[in-house]
Write an enzyme that holds these catalytic residues in place. Sequence first.
Site, PDB file in Angstrom:
ATOM      1  N   GLY A   7       0.796  -1.219   0.089  1.00 14.93           N
ATOM      2  CA  GLY A   7      -0.012  -0.081   0.103  1.00 14.93           C
ATOM      3  C   GLY A   7       0.917   1.312   0.024  1.00 14.93           C
ATOM      4  O   GLY A   7       0.305   2.426   0.430  1.00 14.93           O
ATOM      5  N   THR A 127      -6.208   1.199  12.980  1.00 12.14           N
ATOM      6  CA  THR A 127      -6.513   2.567  13.273  1.00 12.14           C
ATOM      7  C   THR A 127      -7.237   2.734  14.656  1.00 12.14           C
ATOM      8  O   THR A 127      -7.685   1.613  15.102  1.00 12.14           O
ATOM      9  CB  THR A 127      -7.436   2.881  12.076  1.00 12.14           C
ATOM     10  OG1 THR A 127      -8.305   3.979  12.419  1.00 12.14           O
ATOM     11  CG2 THR A 127      -8.458   1.638  11.718  1.00 12.14           C
ATOM     12  N   ASP A 128      -7.279   3.735  15.201  1.00  8.44           N
ATOM     13  CA  ASP A 128      -8.299   3.968  16.647  1.00  8.44           C
ATOM     14  C   ASP A 128      -9.849   3.807  16.291  1.00  8.44           C
ATOM     15  O   ASP A 128     -10.319   3.652  17.186  1.00  8.44           O
ATOM     16  CB  ASP A 128      -7.700   5.297  17.111  1.00  8.44           C
ATOM     17  CG  ASP A 128      -8.359   6.503  16.142  1.00  8.44           C
ATOM     18  OD1 ASP A 128      -8.514   6.353  15.022  1.00  8.44           O
ATOM     19  OD2 ASP A 128      -8.164   7.754  16.696  1.00  8.44           O
ATOM     20  N   GLU A 129     -10.014   3.693  14.956  1.00  8.30           N
ATOM     21  CA  GLU A 129     -11.611   3.643  14.672  1.00  8.30           C
ATOM     22  C   GLU A 129     -12.028   2.235  14.996  1.00  8.30           C
ATOM     23  O   GLU A 129     -13.419   2.048  15.146  1.00  8.30           O
ATOM     24  CB  GLU A 129     -11.693   3.995  13.385  1.00  8.30           C
ATOM     25  CG  GLU A 129     -11.511   5.238  12.743  1.00  8.30           C
ATOM     26  CD  GLU A 129     -12.073   5.923  11.588  1.00  8.30           C
ATOM     27  OE1 GLU A 129     -13.017   5.558  11.242  1.00  8.30           O
ATOM     28  OE2 GLU A 129     -11.302   6.798  11.059  1.00  8.30           O
ATOM     29  N   TYR A 151     -15.849   0.350   7.457  1.00  5.98           N
ATOM     30  CA  TYR A 151     -14.382   0.447   7.118  1.00  5.98           C
ATOM     31  C   TYR A 151     -13.756   0.127   8.381  1.00  5.98           C
ATOM     32  O   TYR A 151     -12.902  -0.703   8.635  1.00  5.98           O
ATOM     33  CB  TYR A 151     -14.145   1.823   7.023  1.00  5.98           C
ATOM     34  CG  TYR A 151     -12.423   2.242   7.335  1.00  5.98           C
ATOM     35  CD1 TYR A 151     -11.402   1.626   6.554  1.00  5.98           C
ATOM     36  CD2 TYR A 151     -11.966   3.166   8.526  1.00  5.98           C
ATOM     37  CE1 TYR A 151     -10.043   1.686   7.246  1.00  5.98           C
ATOM     38  CE2 TYR A 151     -10.942   3.419   8.899  1.00  5.98           C
ATOM     39  CZ  TYR A 151      -9.876   2.847   8.170  1.00  5.98           C
ATOM     40  OH  TYR A 151      -8.573   3.154   8.384  1.00  5.98           O
ATOM     41  N   LYS A 190     -10.100  13.306   1.840  1.00  6.19           N
ATOM     42  CA  LYS A 190     -10.194  12.849   3.351  1.00  6.19           C
ATOM     43  C   LYS A 190     -10.012  14.674   3.833  1.00  6.19           C
ATOM     44  O   LYS A 190      -9.928  15.327   3.292  1.00  6.19           O
ATOM     45  CB  LYS A 190      -8.684  12.604   3.671  1.00  6.19           C
ATOM     46  CG  LYS A 190      -8.557  10.914   3.398  1.00  6.19           C
ATOM     47  CD  LYS A 190      -9.571  10.071   4.066  1.00  6.19           C
ATOM     48  CE  LYS A 190      -9.616   8.700   3.520  1.00  6.19           C
ATOM     49  NZ  LYS A 190      -7.858   7.960   3.355  1.00  6.19           N
ATOM     50  N   LEU A 191     -10.699  14.583   5.159  1.00  7.36           N
ATOM     51  CA  LEU A 191     -11.230  15.906   5.663  1.00  7.36           C
ATOM     52  C   LEU A 191     -10.236  17.092   5.370  1.00  7.36           C
ATOM     53  O   LEU A 191     -10.463  18.134   4.833  1.00  7.36           O
ATOM     54  CB  LEU A 191     -11.447  15.836   7.203  1.00  7.36           C
ATOM     55  CG  LEU A 191     -12.194  17.165   7.741  1.00  7.36           C
ATOM     56  CD1 LEU A 191     -13.399  16.872   8.458  1.00  7.36           C
ATOM     57  CD2 LEU A 191     -11.291  17.739   8.714  1.00  7.36           C
ATOM     58  N   ARG A 215     -11.550  14.548  16.721  1.00  3.72           N
ATOM     59  CA  ARG A 215     -10.641  13.299  16.225  1.00  3.72           C
ATOM     60  C   ARG A 215      -9.218  13.712  16.784  1.00  3.72           C
ATOM     61  O   ARG A 215      -9.063  14.926  17.274  1.00  3.72           O
ATOM     62  CB  ARG A 215     -10.495  13.461  14.662  1.00  3.72           C
ATOM     63  CG  ARG A 215     -11.872  13.161  13.790  1.00  3.72           C
ATOM     64  CD  ARG A 215     -12.151  11.782  14.022  1.00  3.72           C
ATOM     65  NE  ARG A 215     -13.428  11.135  13.476  1.00  3.72           N
ATOM     66  CZ  ARG A 215     -14.542  11.252  14.010  1.00  3.72           C
ATOM     67  NH1 ARG A 215     -14.596  11.451  15.520  1.00  3.72           N
ATOM     68  NH2 ARG A 215     -15.716  10.881  13.584  1.00  3.72           N
TER      69      ARG A 215
HETATM   70  P1  NAD Z   1      -4.712   5.222   1.030  1.00  5.22           P
HETATM   71  O1  NAD Z   1      -6.132   4.988   0.962  1.00  5.22           O
HETATM   72  O2  NAD Z   1      -4.059   6.484   1.068  1.00  5.22           O
HETATM   73  O3  NAD Z   1      -3.861   4.241   0.638  1.00  5.22           O
HETATM   74  C1  NAD Z   1      -4.030   2.823   0.531  1.00  5.22           C
HETATM   75  C2  NAD Z   1      -3.031   2.134  -0.640  1.00  5.22           C
HETATM   76  O4  NAD Z   1      -3.349   0.844  -0.536  1.00  5.22           O
HETATM   77  C3  NAD Z   1      -3.332   2.597  -2.072  1.00  5.22           C
HETATM   78  O5  NAD Z   1      -1.946   2.931  -2.656  1.00  5.22           O
HETATM   79  C4  NAD Z   1      -3.967   1.543  -2.731  1.00  5.22           C
HETATM   80  O6  NAD Z   1      -3.602   1.470  -4.032  1.00  5.22           O
HETATM   81  C5  NAD Z   1      -3.580   0.449  -2.017  1.00  5.22           C
HETATM   82  N1  NAD Z   1      -4.271  -0.920  -1.704  1.00  5.22           N
HETATM   83  C6  NAD Z   1      -5.737  -0.966  -1.572  1.00  5.22           C
HETATM   84  N2  NAD Z   1      -6.074  -2.214  -1.744  1.00  5.22           N
HETATM   85  C7  NAD Z   1      -5.036  -2.973  -2.066  1.00  5.22           C
HETATM   86  C8  NAD Z   1      -4.827  -4.201  -2.224  1.00  5.22           C
HETATM   87  N3  NAD Z   1      -5.886  -5.136  -2.114  1.00  5.22           N
HETATM   88  N4  NAD Z   1      -3.579  -4.703  -2.583  1.00  5.22           N
HETATM   89  C9  NAD Z   1      -2.407  -3.743  -2.443  1.00  5.22           C
HETATM   90  N5  NAD Z   1      -2.737  -2.839  -2.422  1.00  5.22           N
HETATM   91  C10 NAD Z   1      -3.843  -1.983  -1.965  1.00  5.22           C
HETATM   92  O7  NAD Z   1      -4.473   5.112   2.688  1.00  5.22           O
HETATM   93  P2  NAD Z   1      -3.701   5.629   3.962  1.00  5.22           P
HETATM   94  O8  NAD Z   1      -4.398   6.953   4.286  1.00  5.22           O
HETATM   95  O9  NAD Z   1      -2.221   5.955   3.328  1.00  5.22           O
HETATM   96  O10 NAD Z   1      -3.676   4.648   5.064  1.00  5.22           O
HETATM   97  C11 NAD Z   1      -2.648   3.403   5.035  1.00  5.22           C
HETATM   98  C12 NAD Z   1      -3.165   2.633   5.995  1.00  5.22           C
HETATM   99  O11 NAD Z   1      -3.142   3.239   7.342  1.00  5.22           O
HETATM  100  C13 NAD Z   1      -4.544   2.198   6.088  1.00  5.22           C
HETATM  101  O12 NAD Z   1      -4.280   0.356   6.630  1.00  5.22           O
HETATM  102  C14 NAD Z   1      -5.332   2.673   7.035  1.00  5.22           C
HETATM  103  O13 NAD Z   1      -6.332   1.872   7.624  1.00  5.22           O
HETATM  104  C15 NAD Z   1      -4.270   3.106   7.986  1.00  5.22           C
HETATM  105  N6  NAD Z   1      -4.736   4.392   8.733  1.00  5.22           N
HETATM  106  C16 NAD Z   1      -4.780   5.220   8.255  1.00  5.22           C
HETATM  107  C17 NAD Z   1      -5.011   6.612   9.059  1.00  5.22           C
HETATM  108  C18 NAD Z   1      -5.306   7.829   8.338  1.00  5.22           C
HETATM  109  O14 NAD Z   1      -5.859   8.692   8.840  1.00  5.22           O
HETATM  110  N7  NAD Z   1      -5.140   8.050   7.029  1.00  5.22           N
HETATM  111  C19 NAD Z   1      -5.190   6.434  10.307  1.00  5.22           C
HETATM  112  C20 NAD Z   1      -4.741   5.496  11.004  1.00  5.22           C
HETATM  113  C21 NAD Z   1      -4.697   4.357  10.263  1.00  5.22           C
END
Ligand code: NAD
Length: 332
Positions: A7, A127-129, A151, A190-191, A215
């Site tokens: 990812g 995530t904290d969610e 989610y 995102k927000l 948040r």
């Molecule tokens: P994002 O949506 O920006 O990026 C997700 C990435 O995963 C993308 O590049 C997408 O192409 C890839 N992806 C999705 N499904 C896939 C699959 N099946 N196989 C391979 N790649 C795949 O997300 P983010 O904001 O960078 O979040 C990354 C991680 O952190 C997530 O697991 C999310 O739950 C966690 N997280 C995010 C936040 C936040 O505020 N953004 C907070 C806490 C935790």
Amino acid sequence: MRLLVTGAAGFIGSNYVCGLLSGALTAPPDIRVTVLDKLTYAGNLANLDPVTGDPRLTFVEGDIADDDLLARLVPGHDAIVNFAAESHVDRSIAGSQDFVHANVVGTHALLQAALDARVERFVQVSTDEVYGSIAEGSWSEDSPVRPNSPYAATKAAADMLACAFARTHGLNVSITRCGNNYGPRQYPEKLIPLFITHLLEGRPVPLYGDGGNIRHWIHVEDHCRAVQLVLHKGEPGAVYNVGGGRELTNMSIAGQLIEACGSPADSIRHVPDRPGHDYRYSLDGGKLRDLGFTPRIGFEEGLAATVRWYRENRSWWEPLKDIATKVAENRP
Ligand code: NAD
């Protein structure tokens, strides 16, 4: 050290890989990184531009739920950090099948592949969610998991699978649970990036309900430092909250962004609340603090730098903005 990062064409994963290869994050001197990413709407190869061409980086386009691909790719790696996920709550309310596929089936496939290939270390980025909503006080890692959105439910399921692989199979996996991230290269649905890009286009920001939802905000670079610490110092089977961020209402964020973007004070448009909208998230980060983690980037400083990044990188977000706005405008 050979590290598989999934990812990492997304927001947090790309910041993590760029941090690893630029030296901003502490990494073993022999680090080599394989990125596995499906390049969904949220994945963008341009996010890895700062490290493209680095001989220590290999990019593989593919799905973490693809068992055959994992059986070929995973052996030879020392560790896996799983960022890959469907990550936007509003999209999960509109339809959650992709979330079950990526977050549950995909994480399970990756855990199994790690076990089969005897990968020494695994970090599941959560995530904290997963905790739900808390009116007062803060969650510790022992707080019950009570997810509300689809989610969060899929992320909680992935956490449970990771714990089960640790307890049942002895897989050396730890879980991080972080609050809301902000910073450069976050998809404009995102927000914070939605609000910044709306304001830079001279539009009012759509604020859910009365804007009172709270948040826990942390800069993406601090989150990446926490993940790196857990990778190297976390205990098998343990959960780590990534705390130490700033708790703010959505209304307060909107106000700060209106000021930072120099927009008119009335640039807020109230929209009907999100169904099942969690009221408040709050993390007790004591366990990770004891491991040596403290965030370095203050919220005001981080927010100002983030606004600057979106101002200076319109060519990154303008092509994404139409789809992101449609998602925001059609929020259930
Ligand atoms: P994002 O949506 O920006 O990026 C997700 C990435 O995963 C993308 O590049 C997408 O192409 C890839 N992806 C999705 N499904 C896939 C699959 N099946 N196989 C391979 N790649 C795949 O997300 P983010 O904001 O960078 O979040 C990354 C991680 O952190 C997530 O697991 C999310 O739950 C966690 N997280 C995010 C936040 C936040 O505020 N953004 C907070 C806490 C935790």
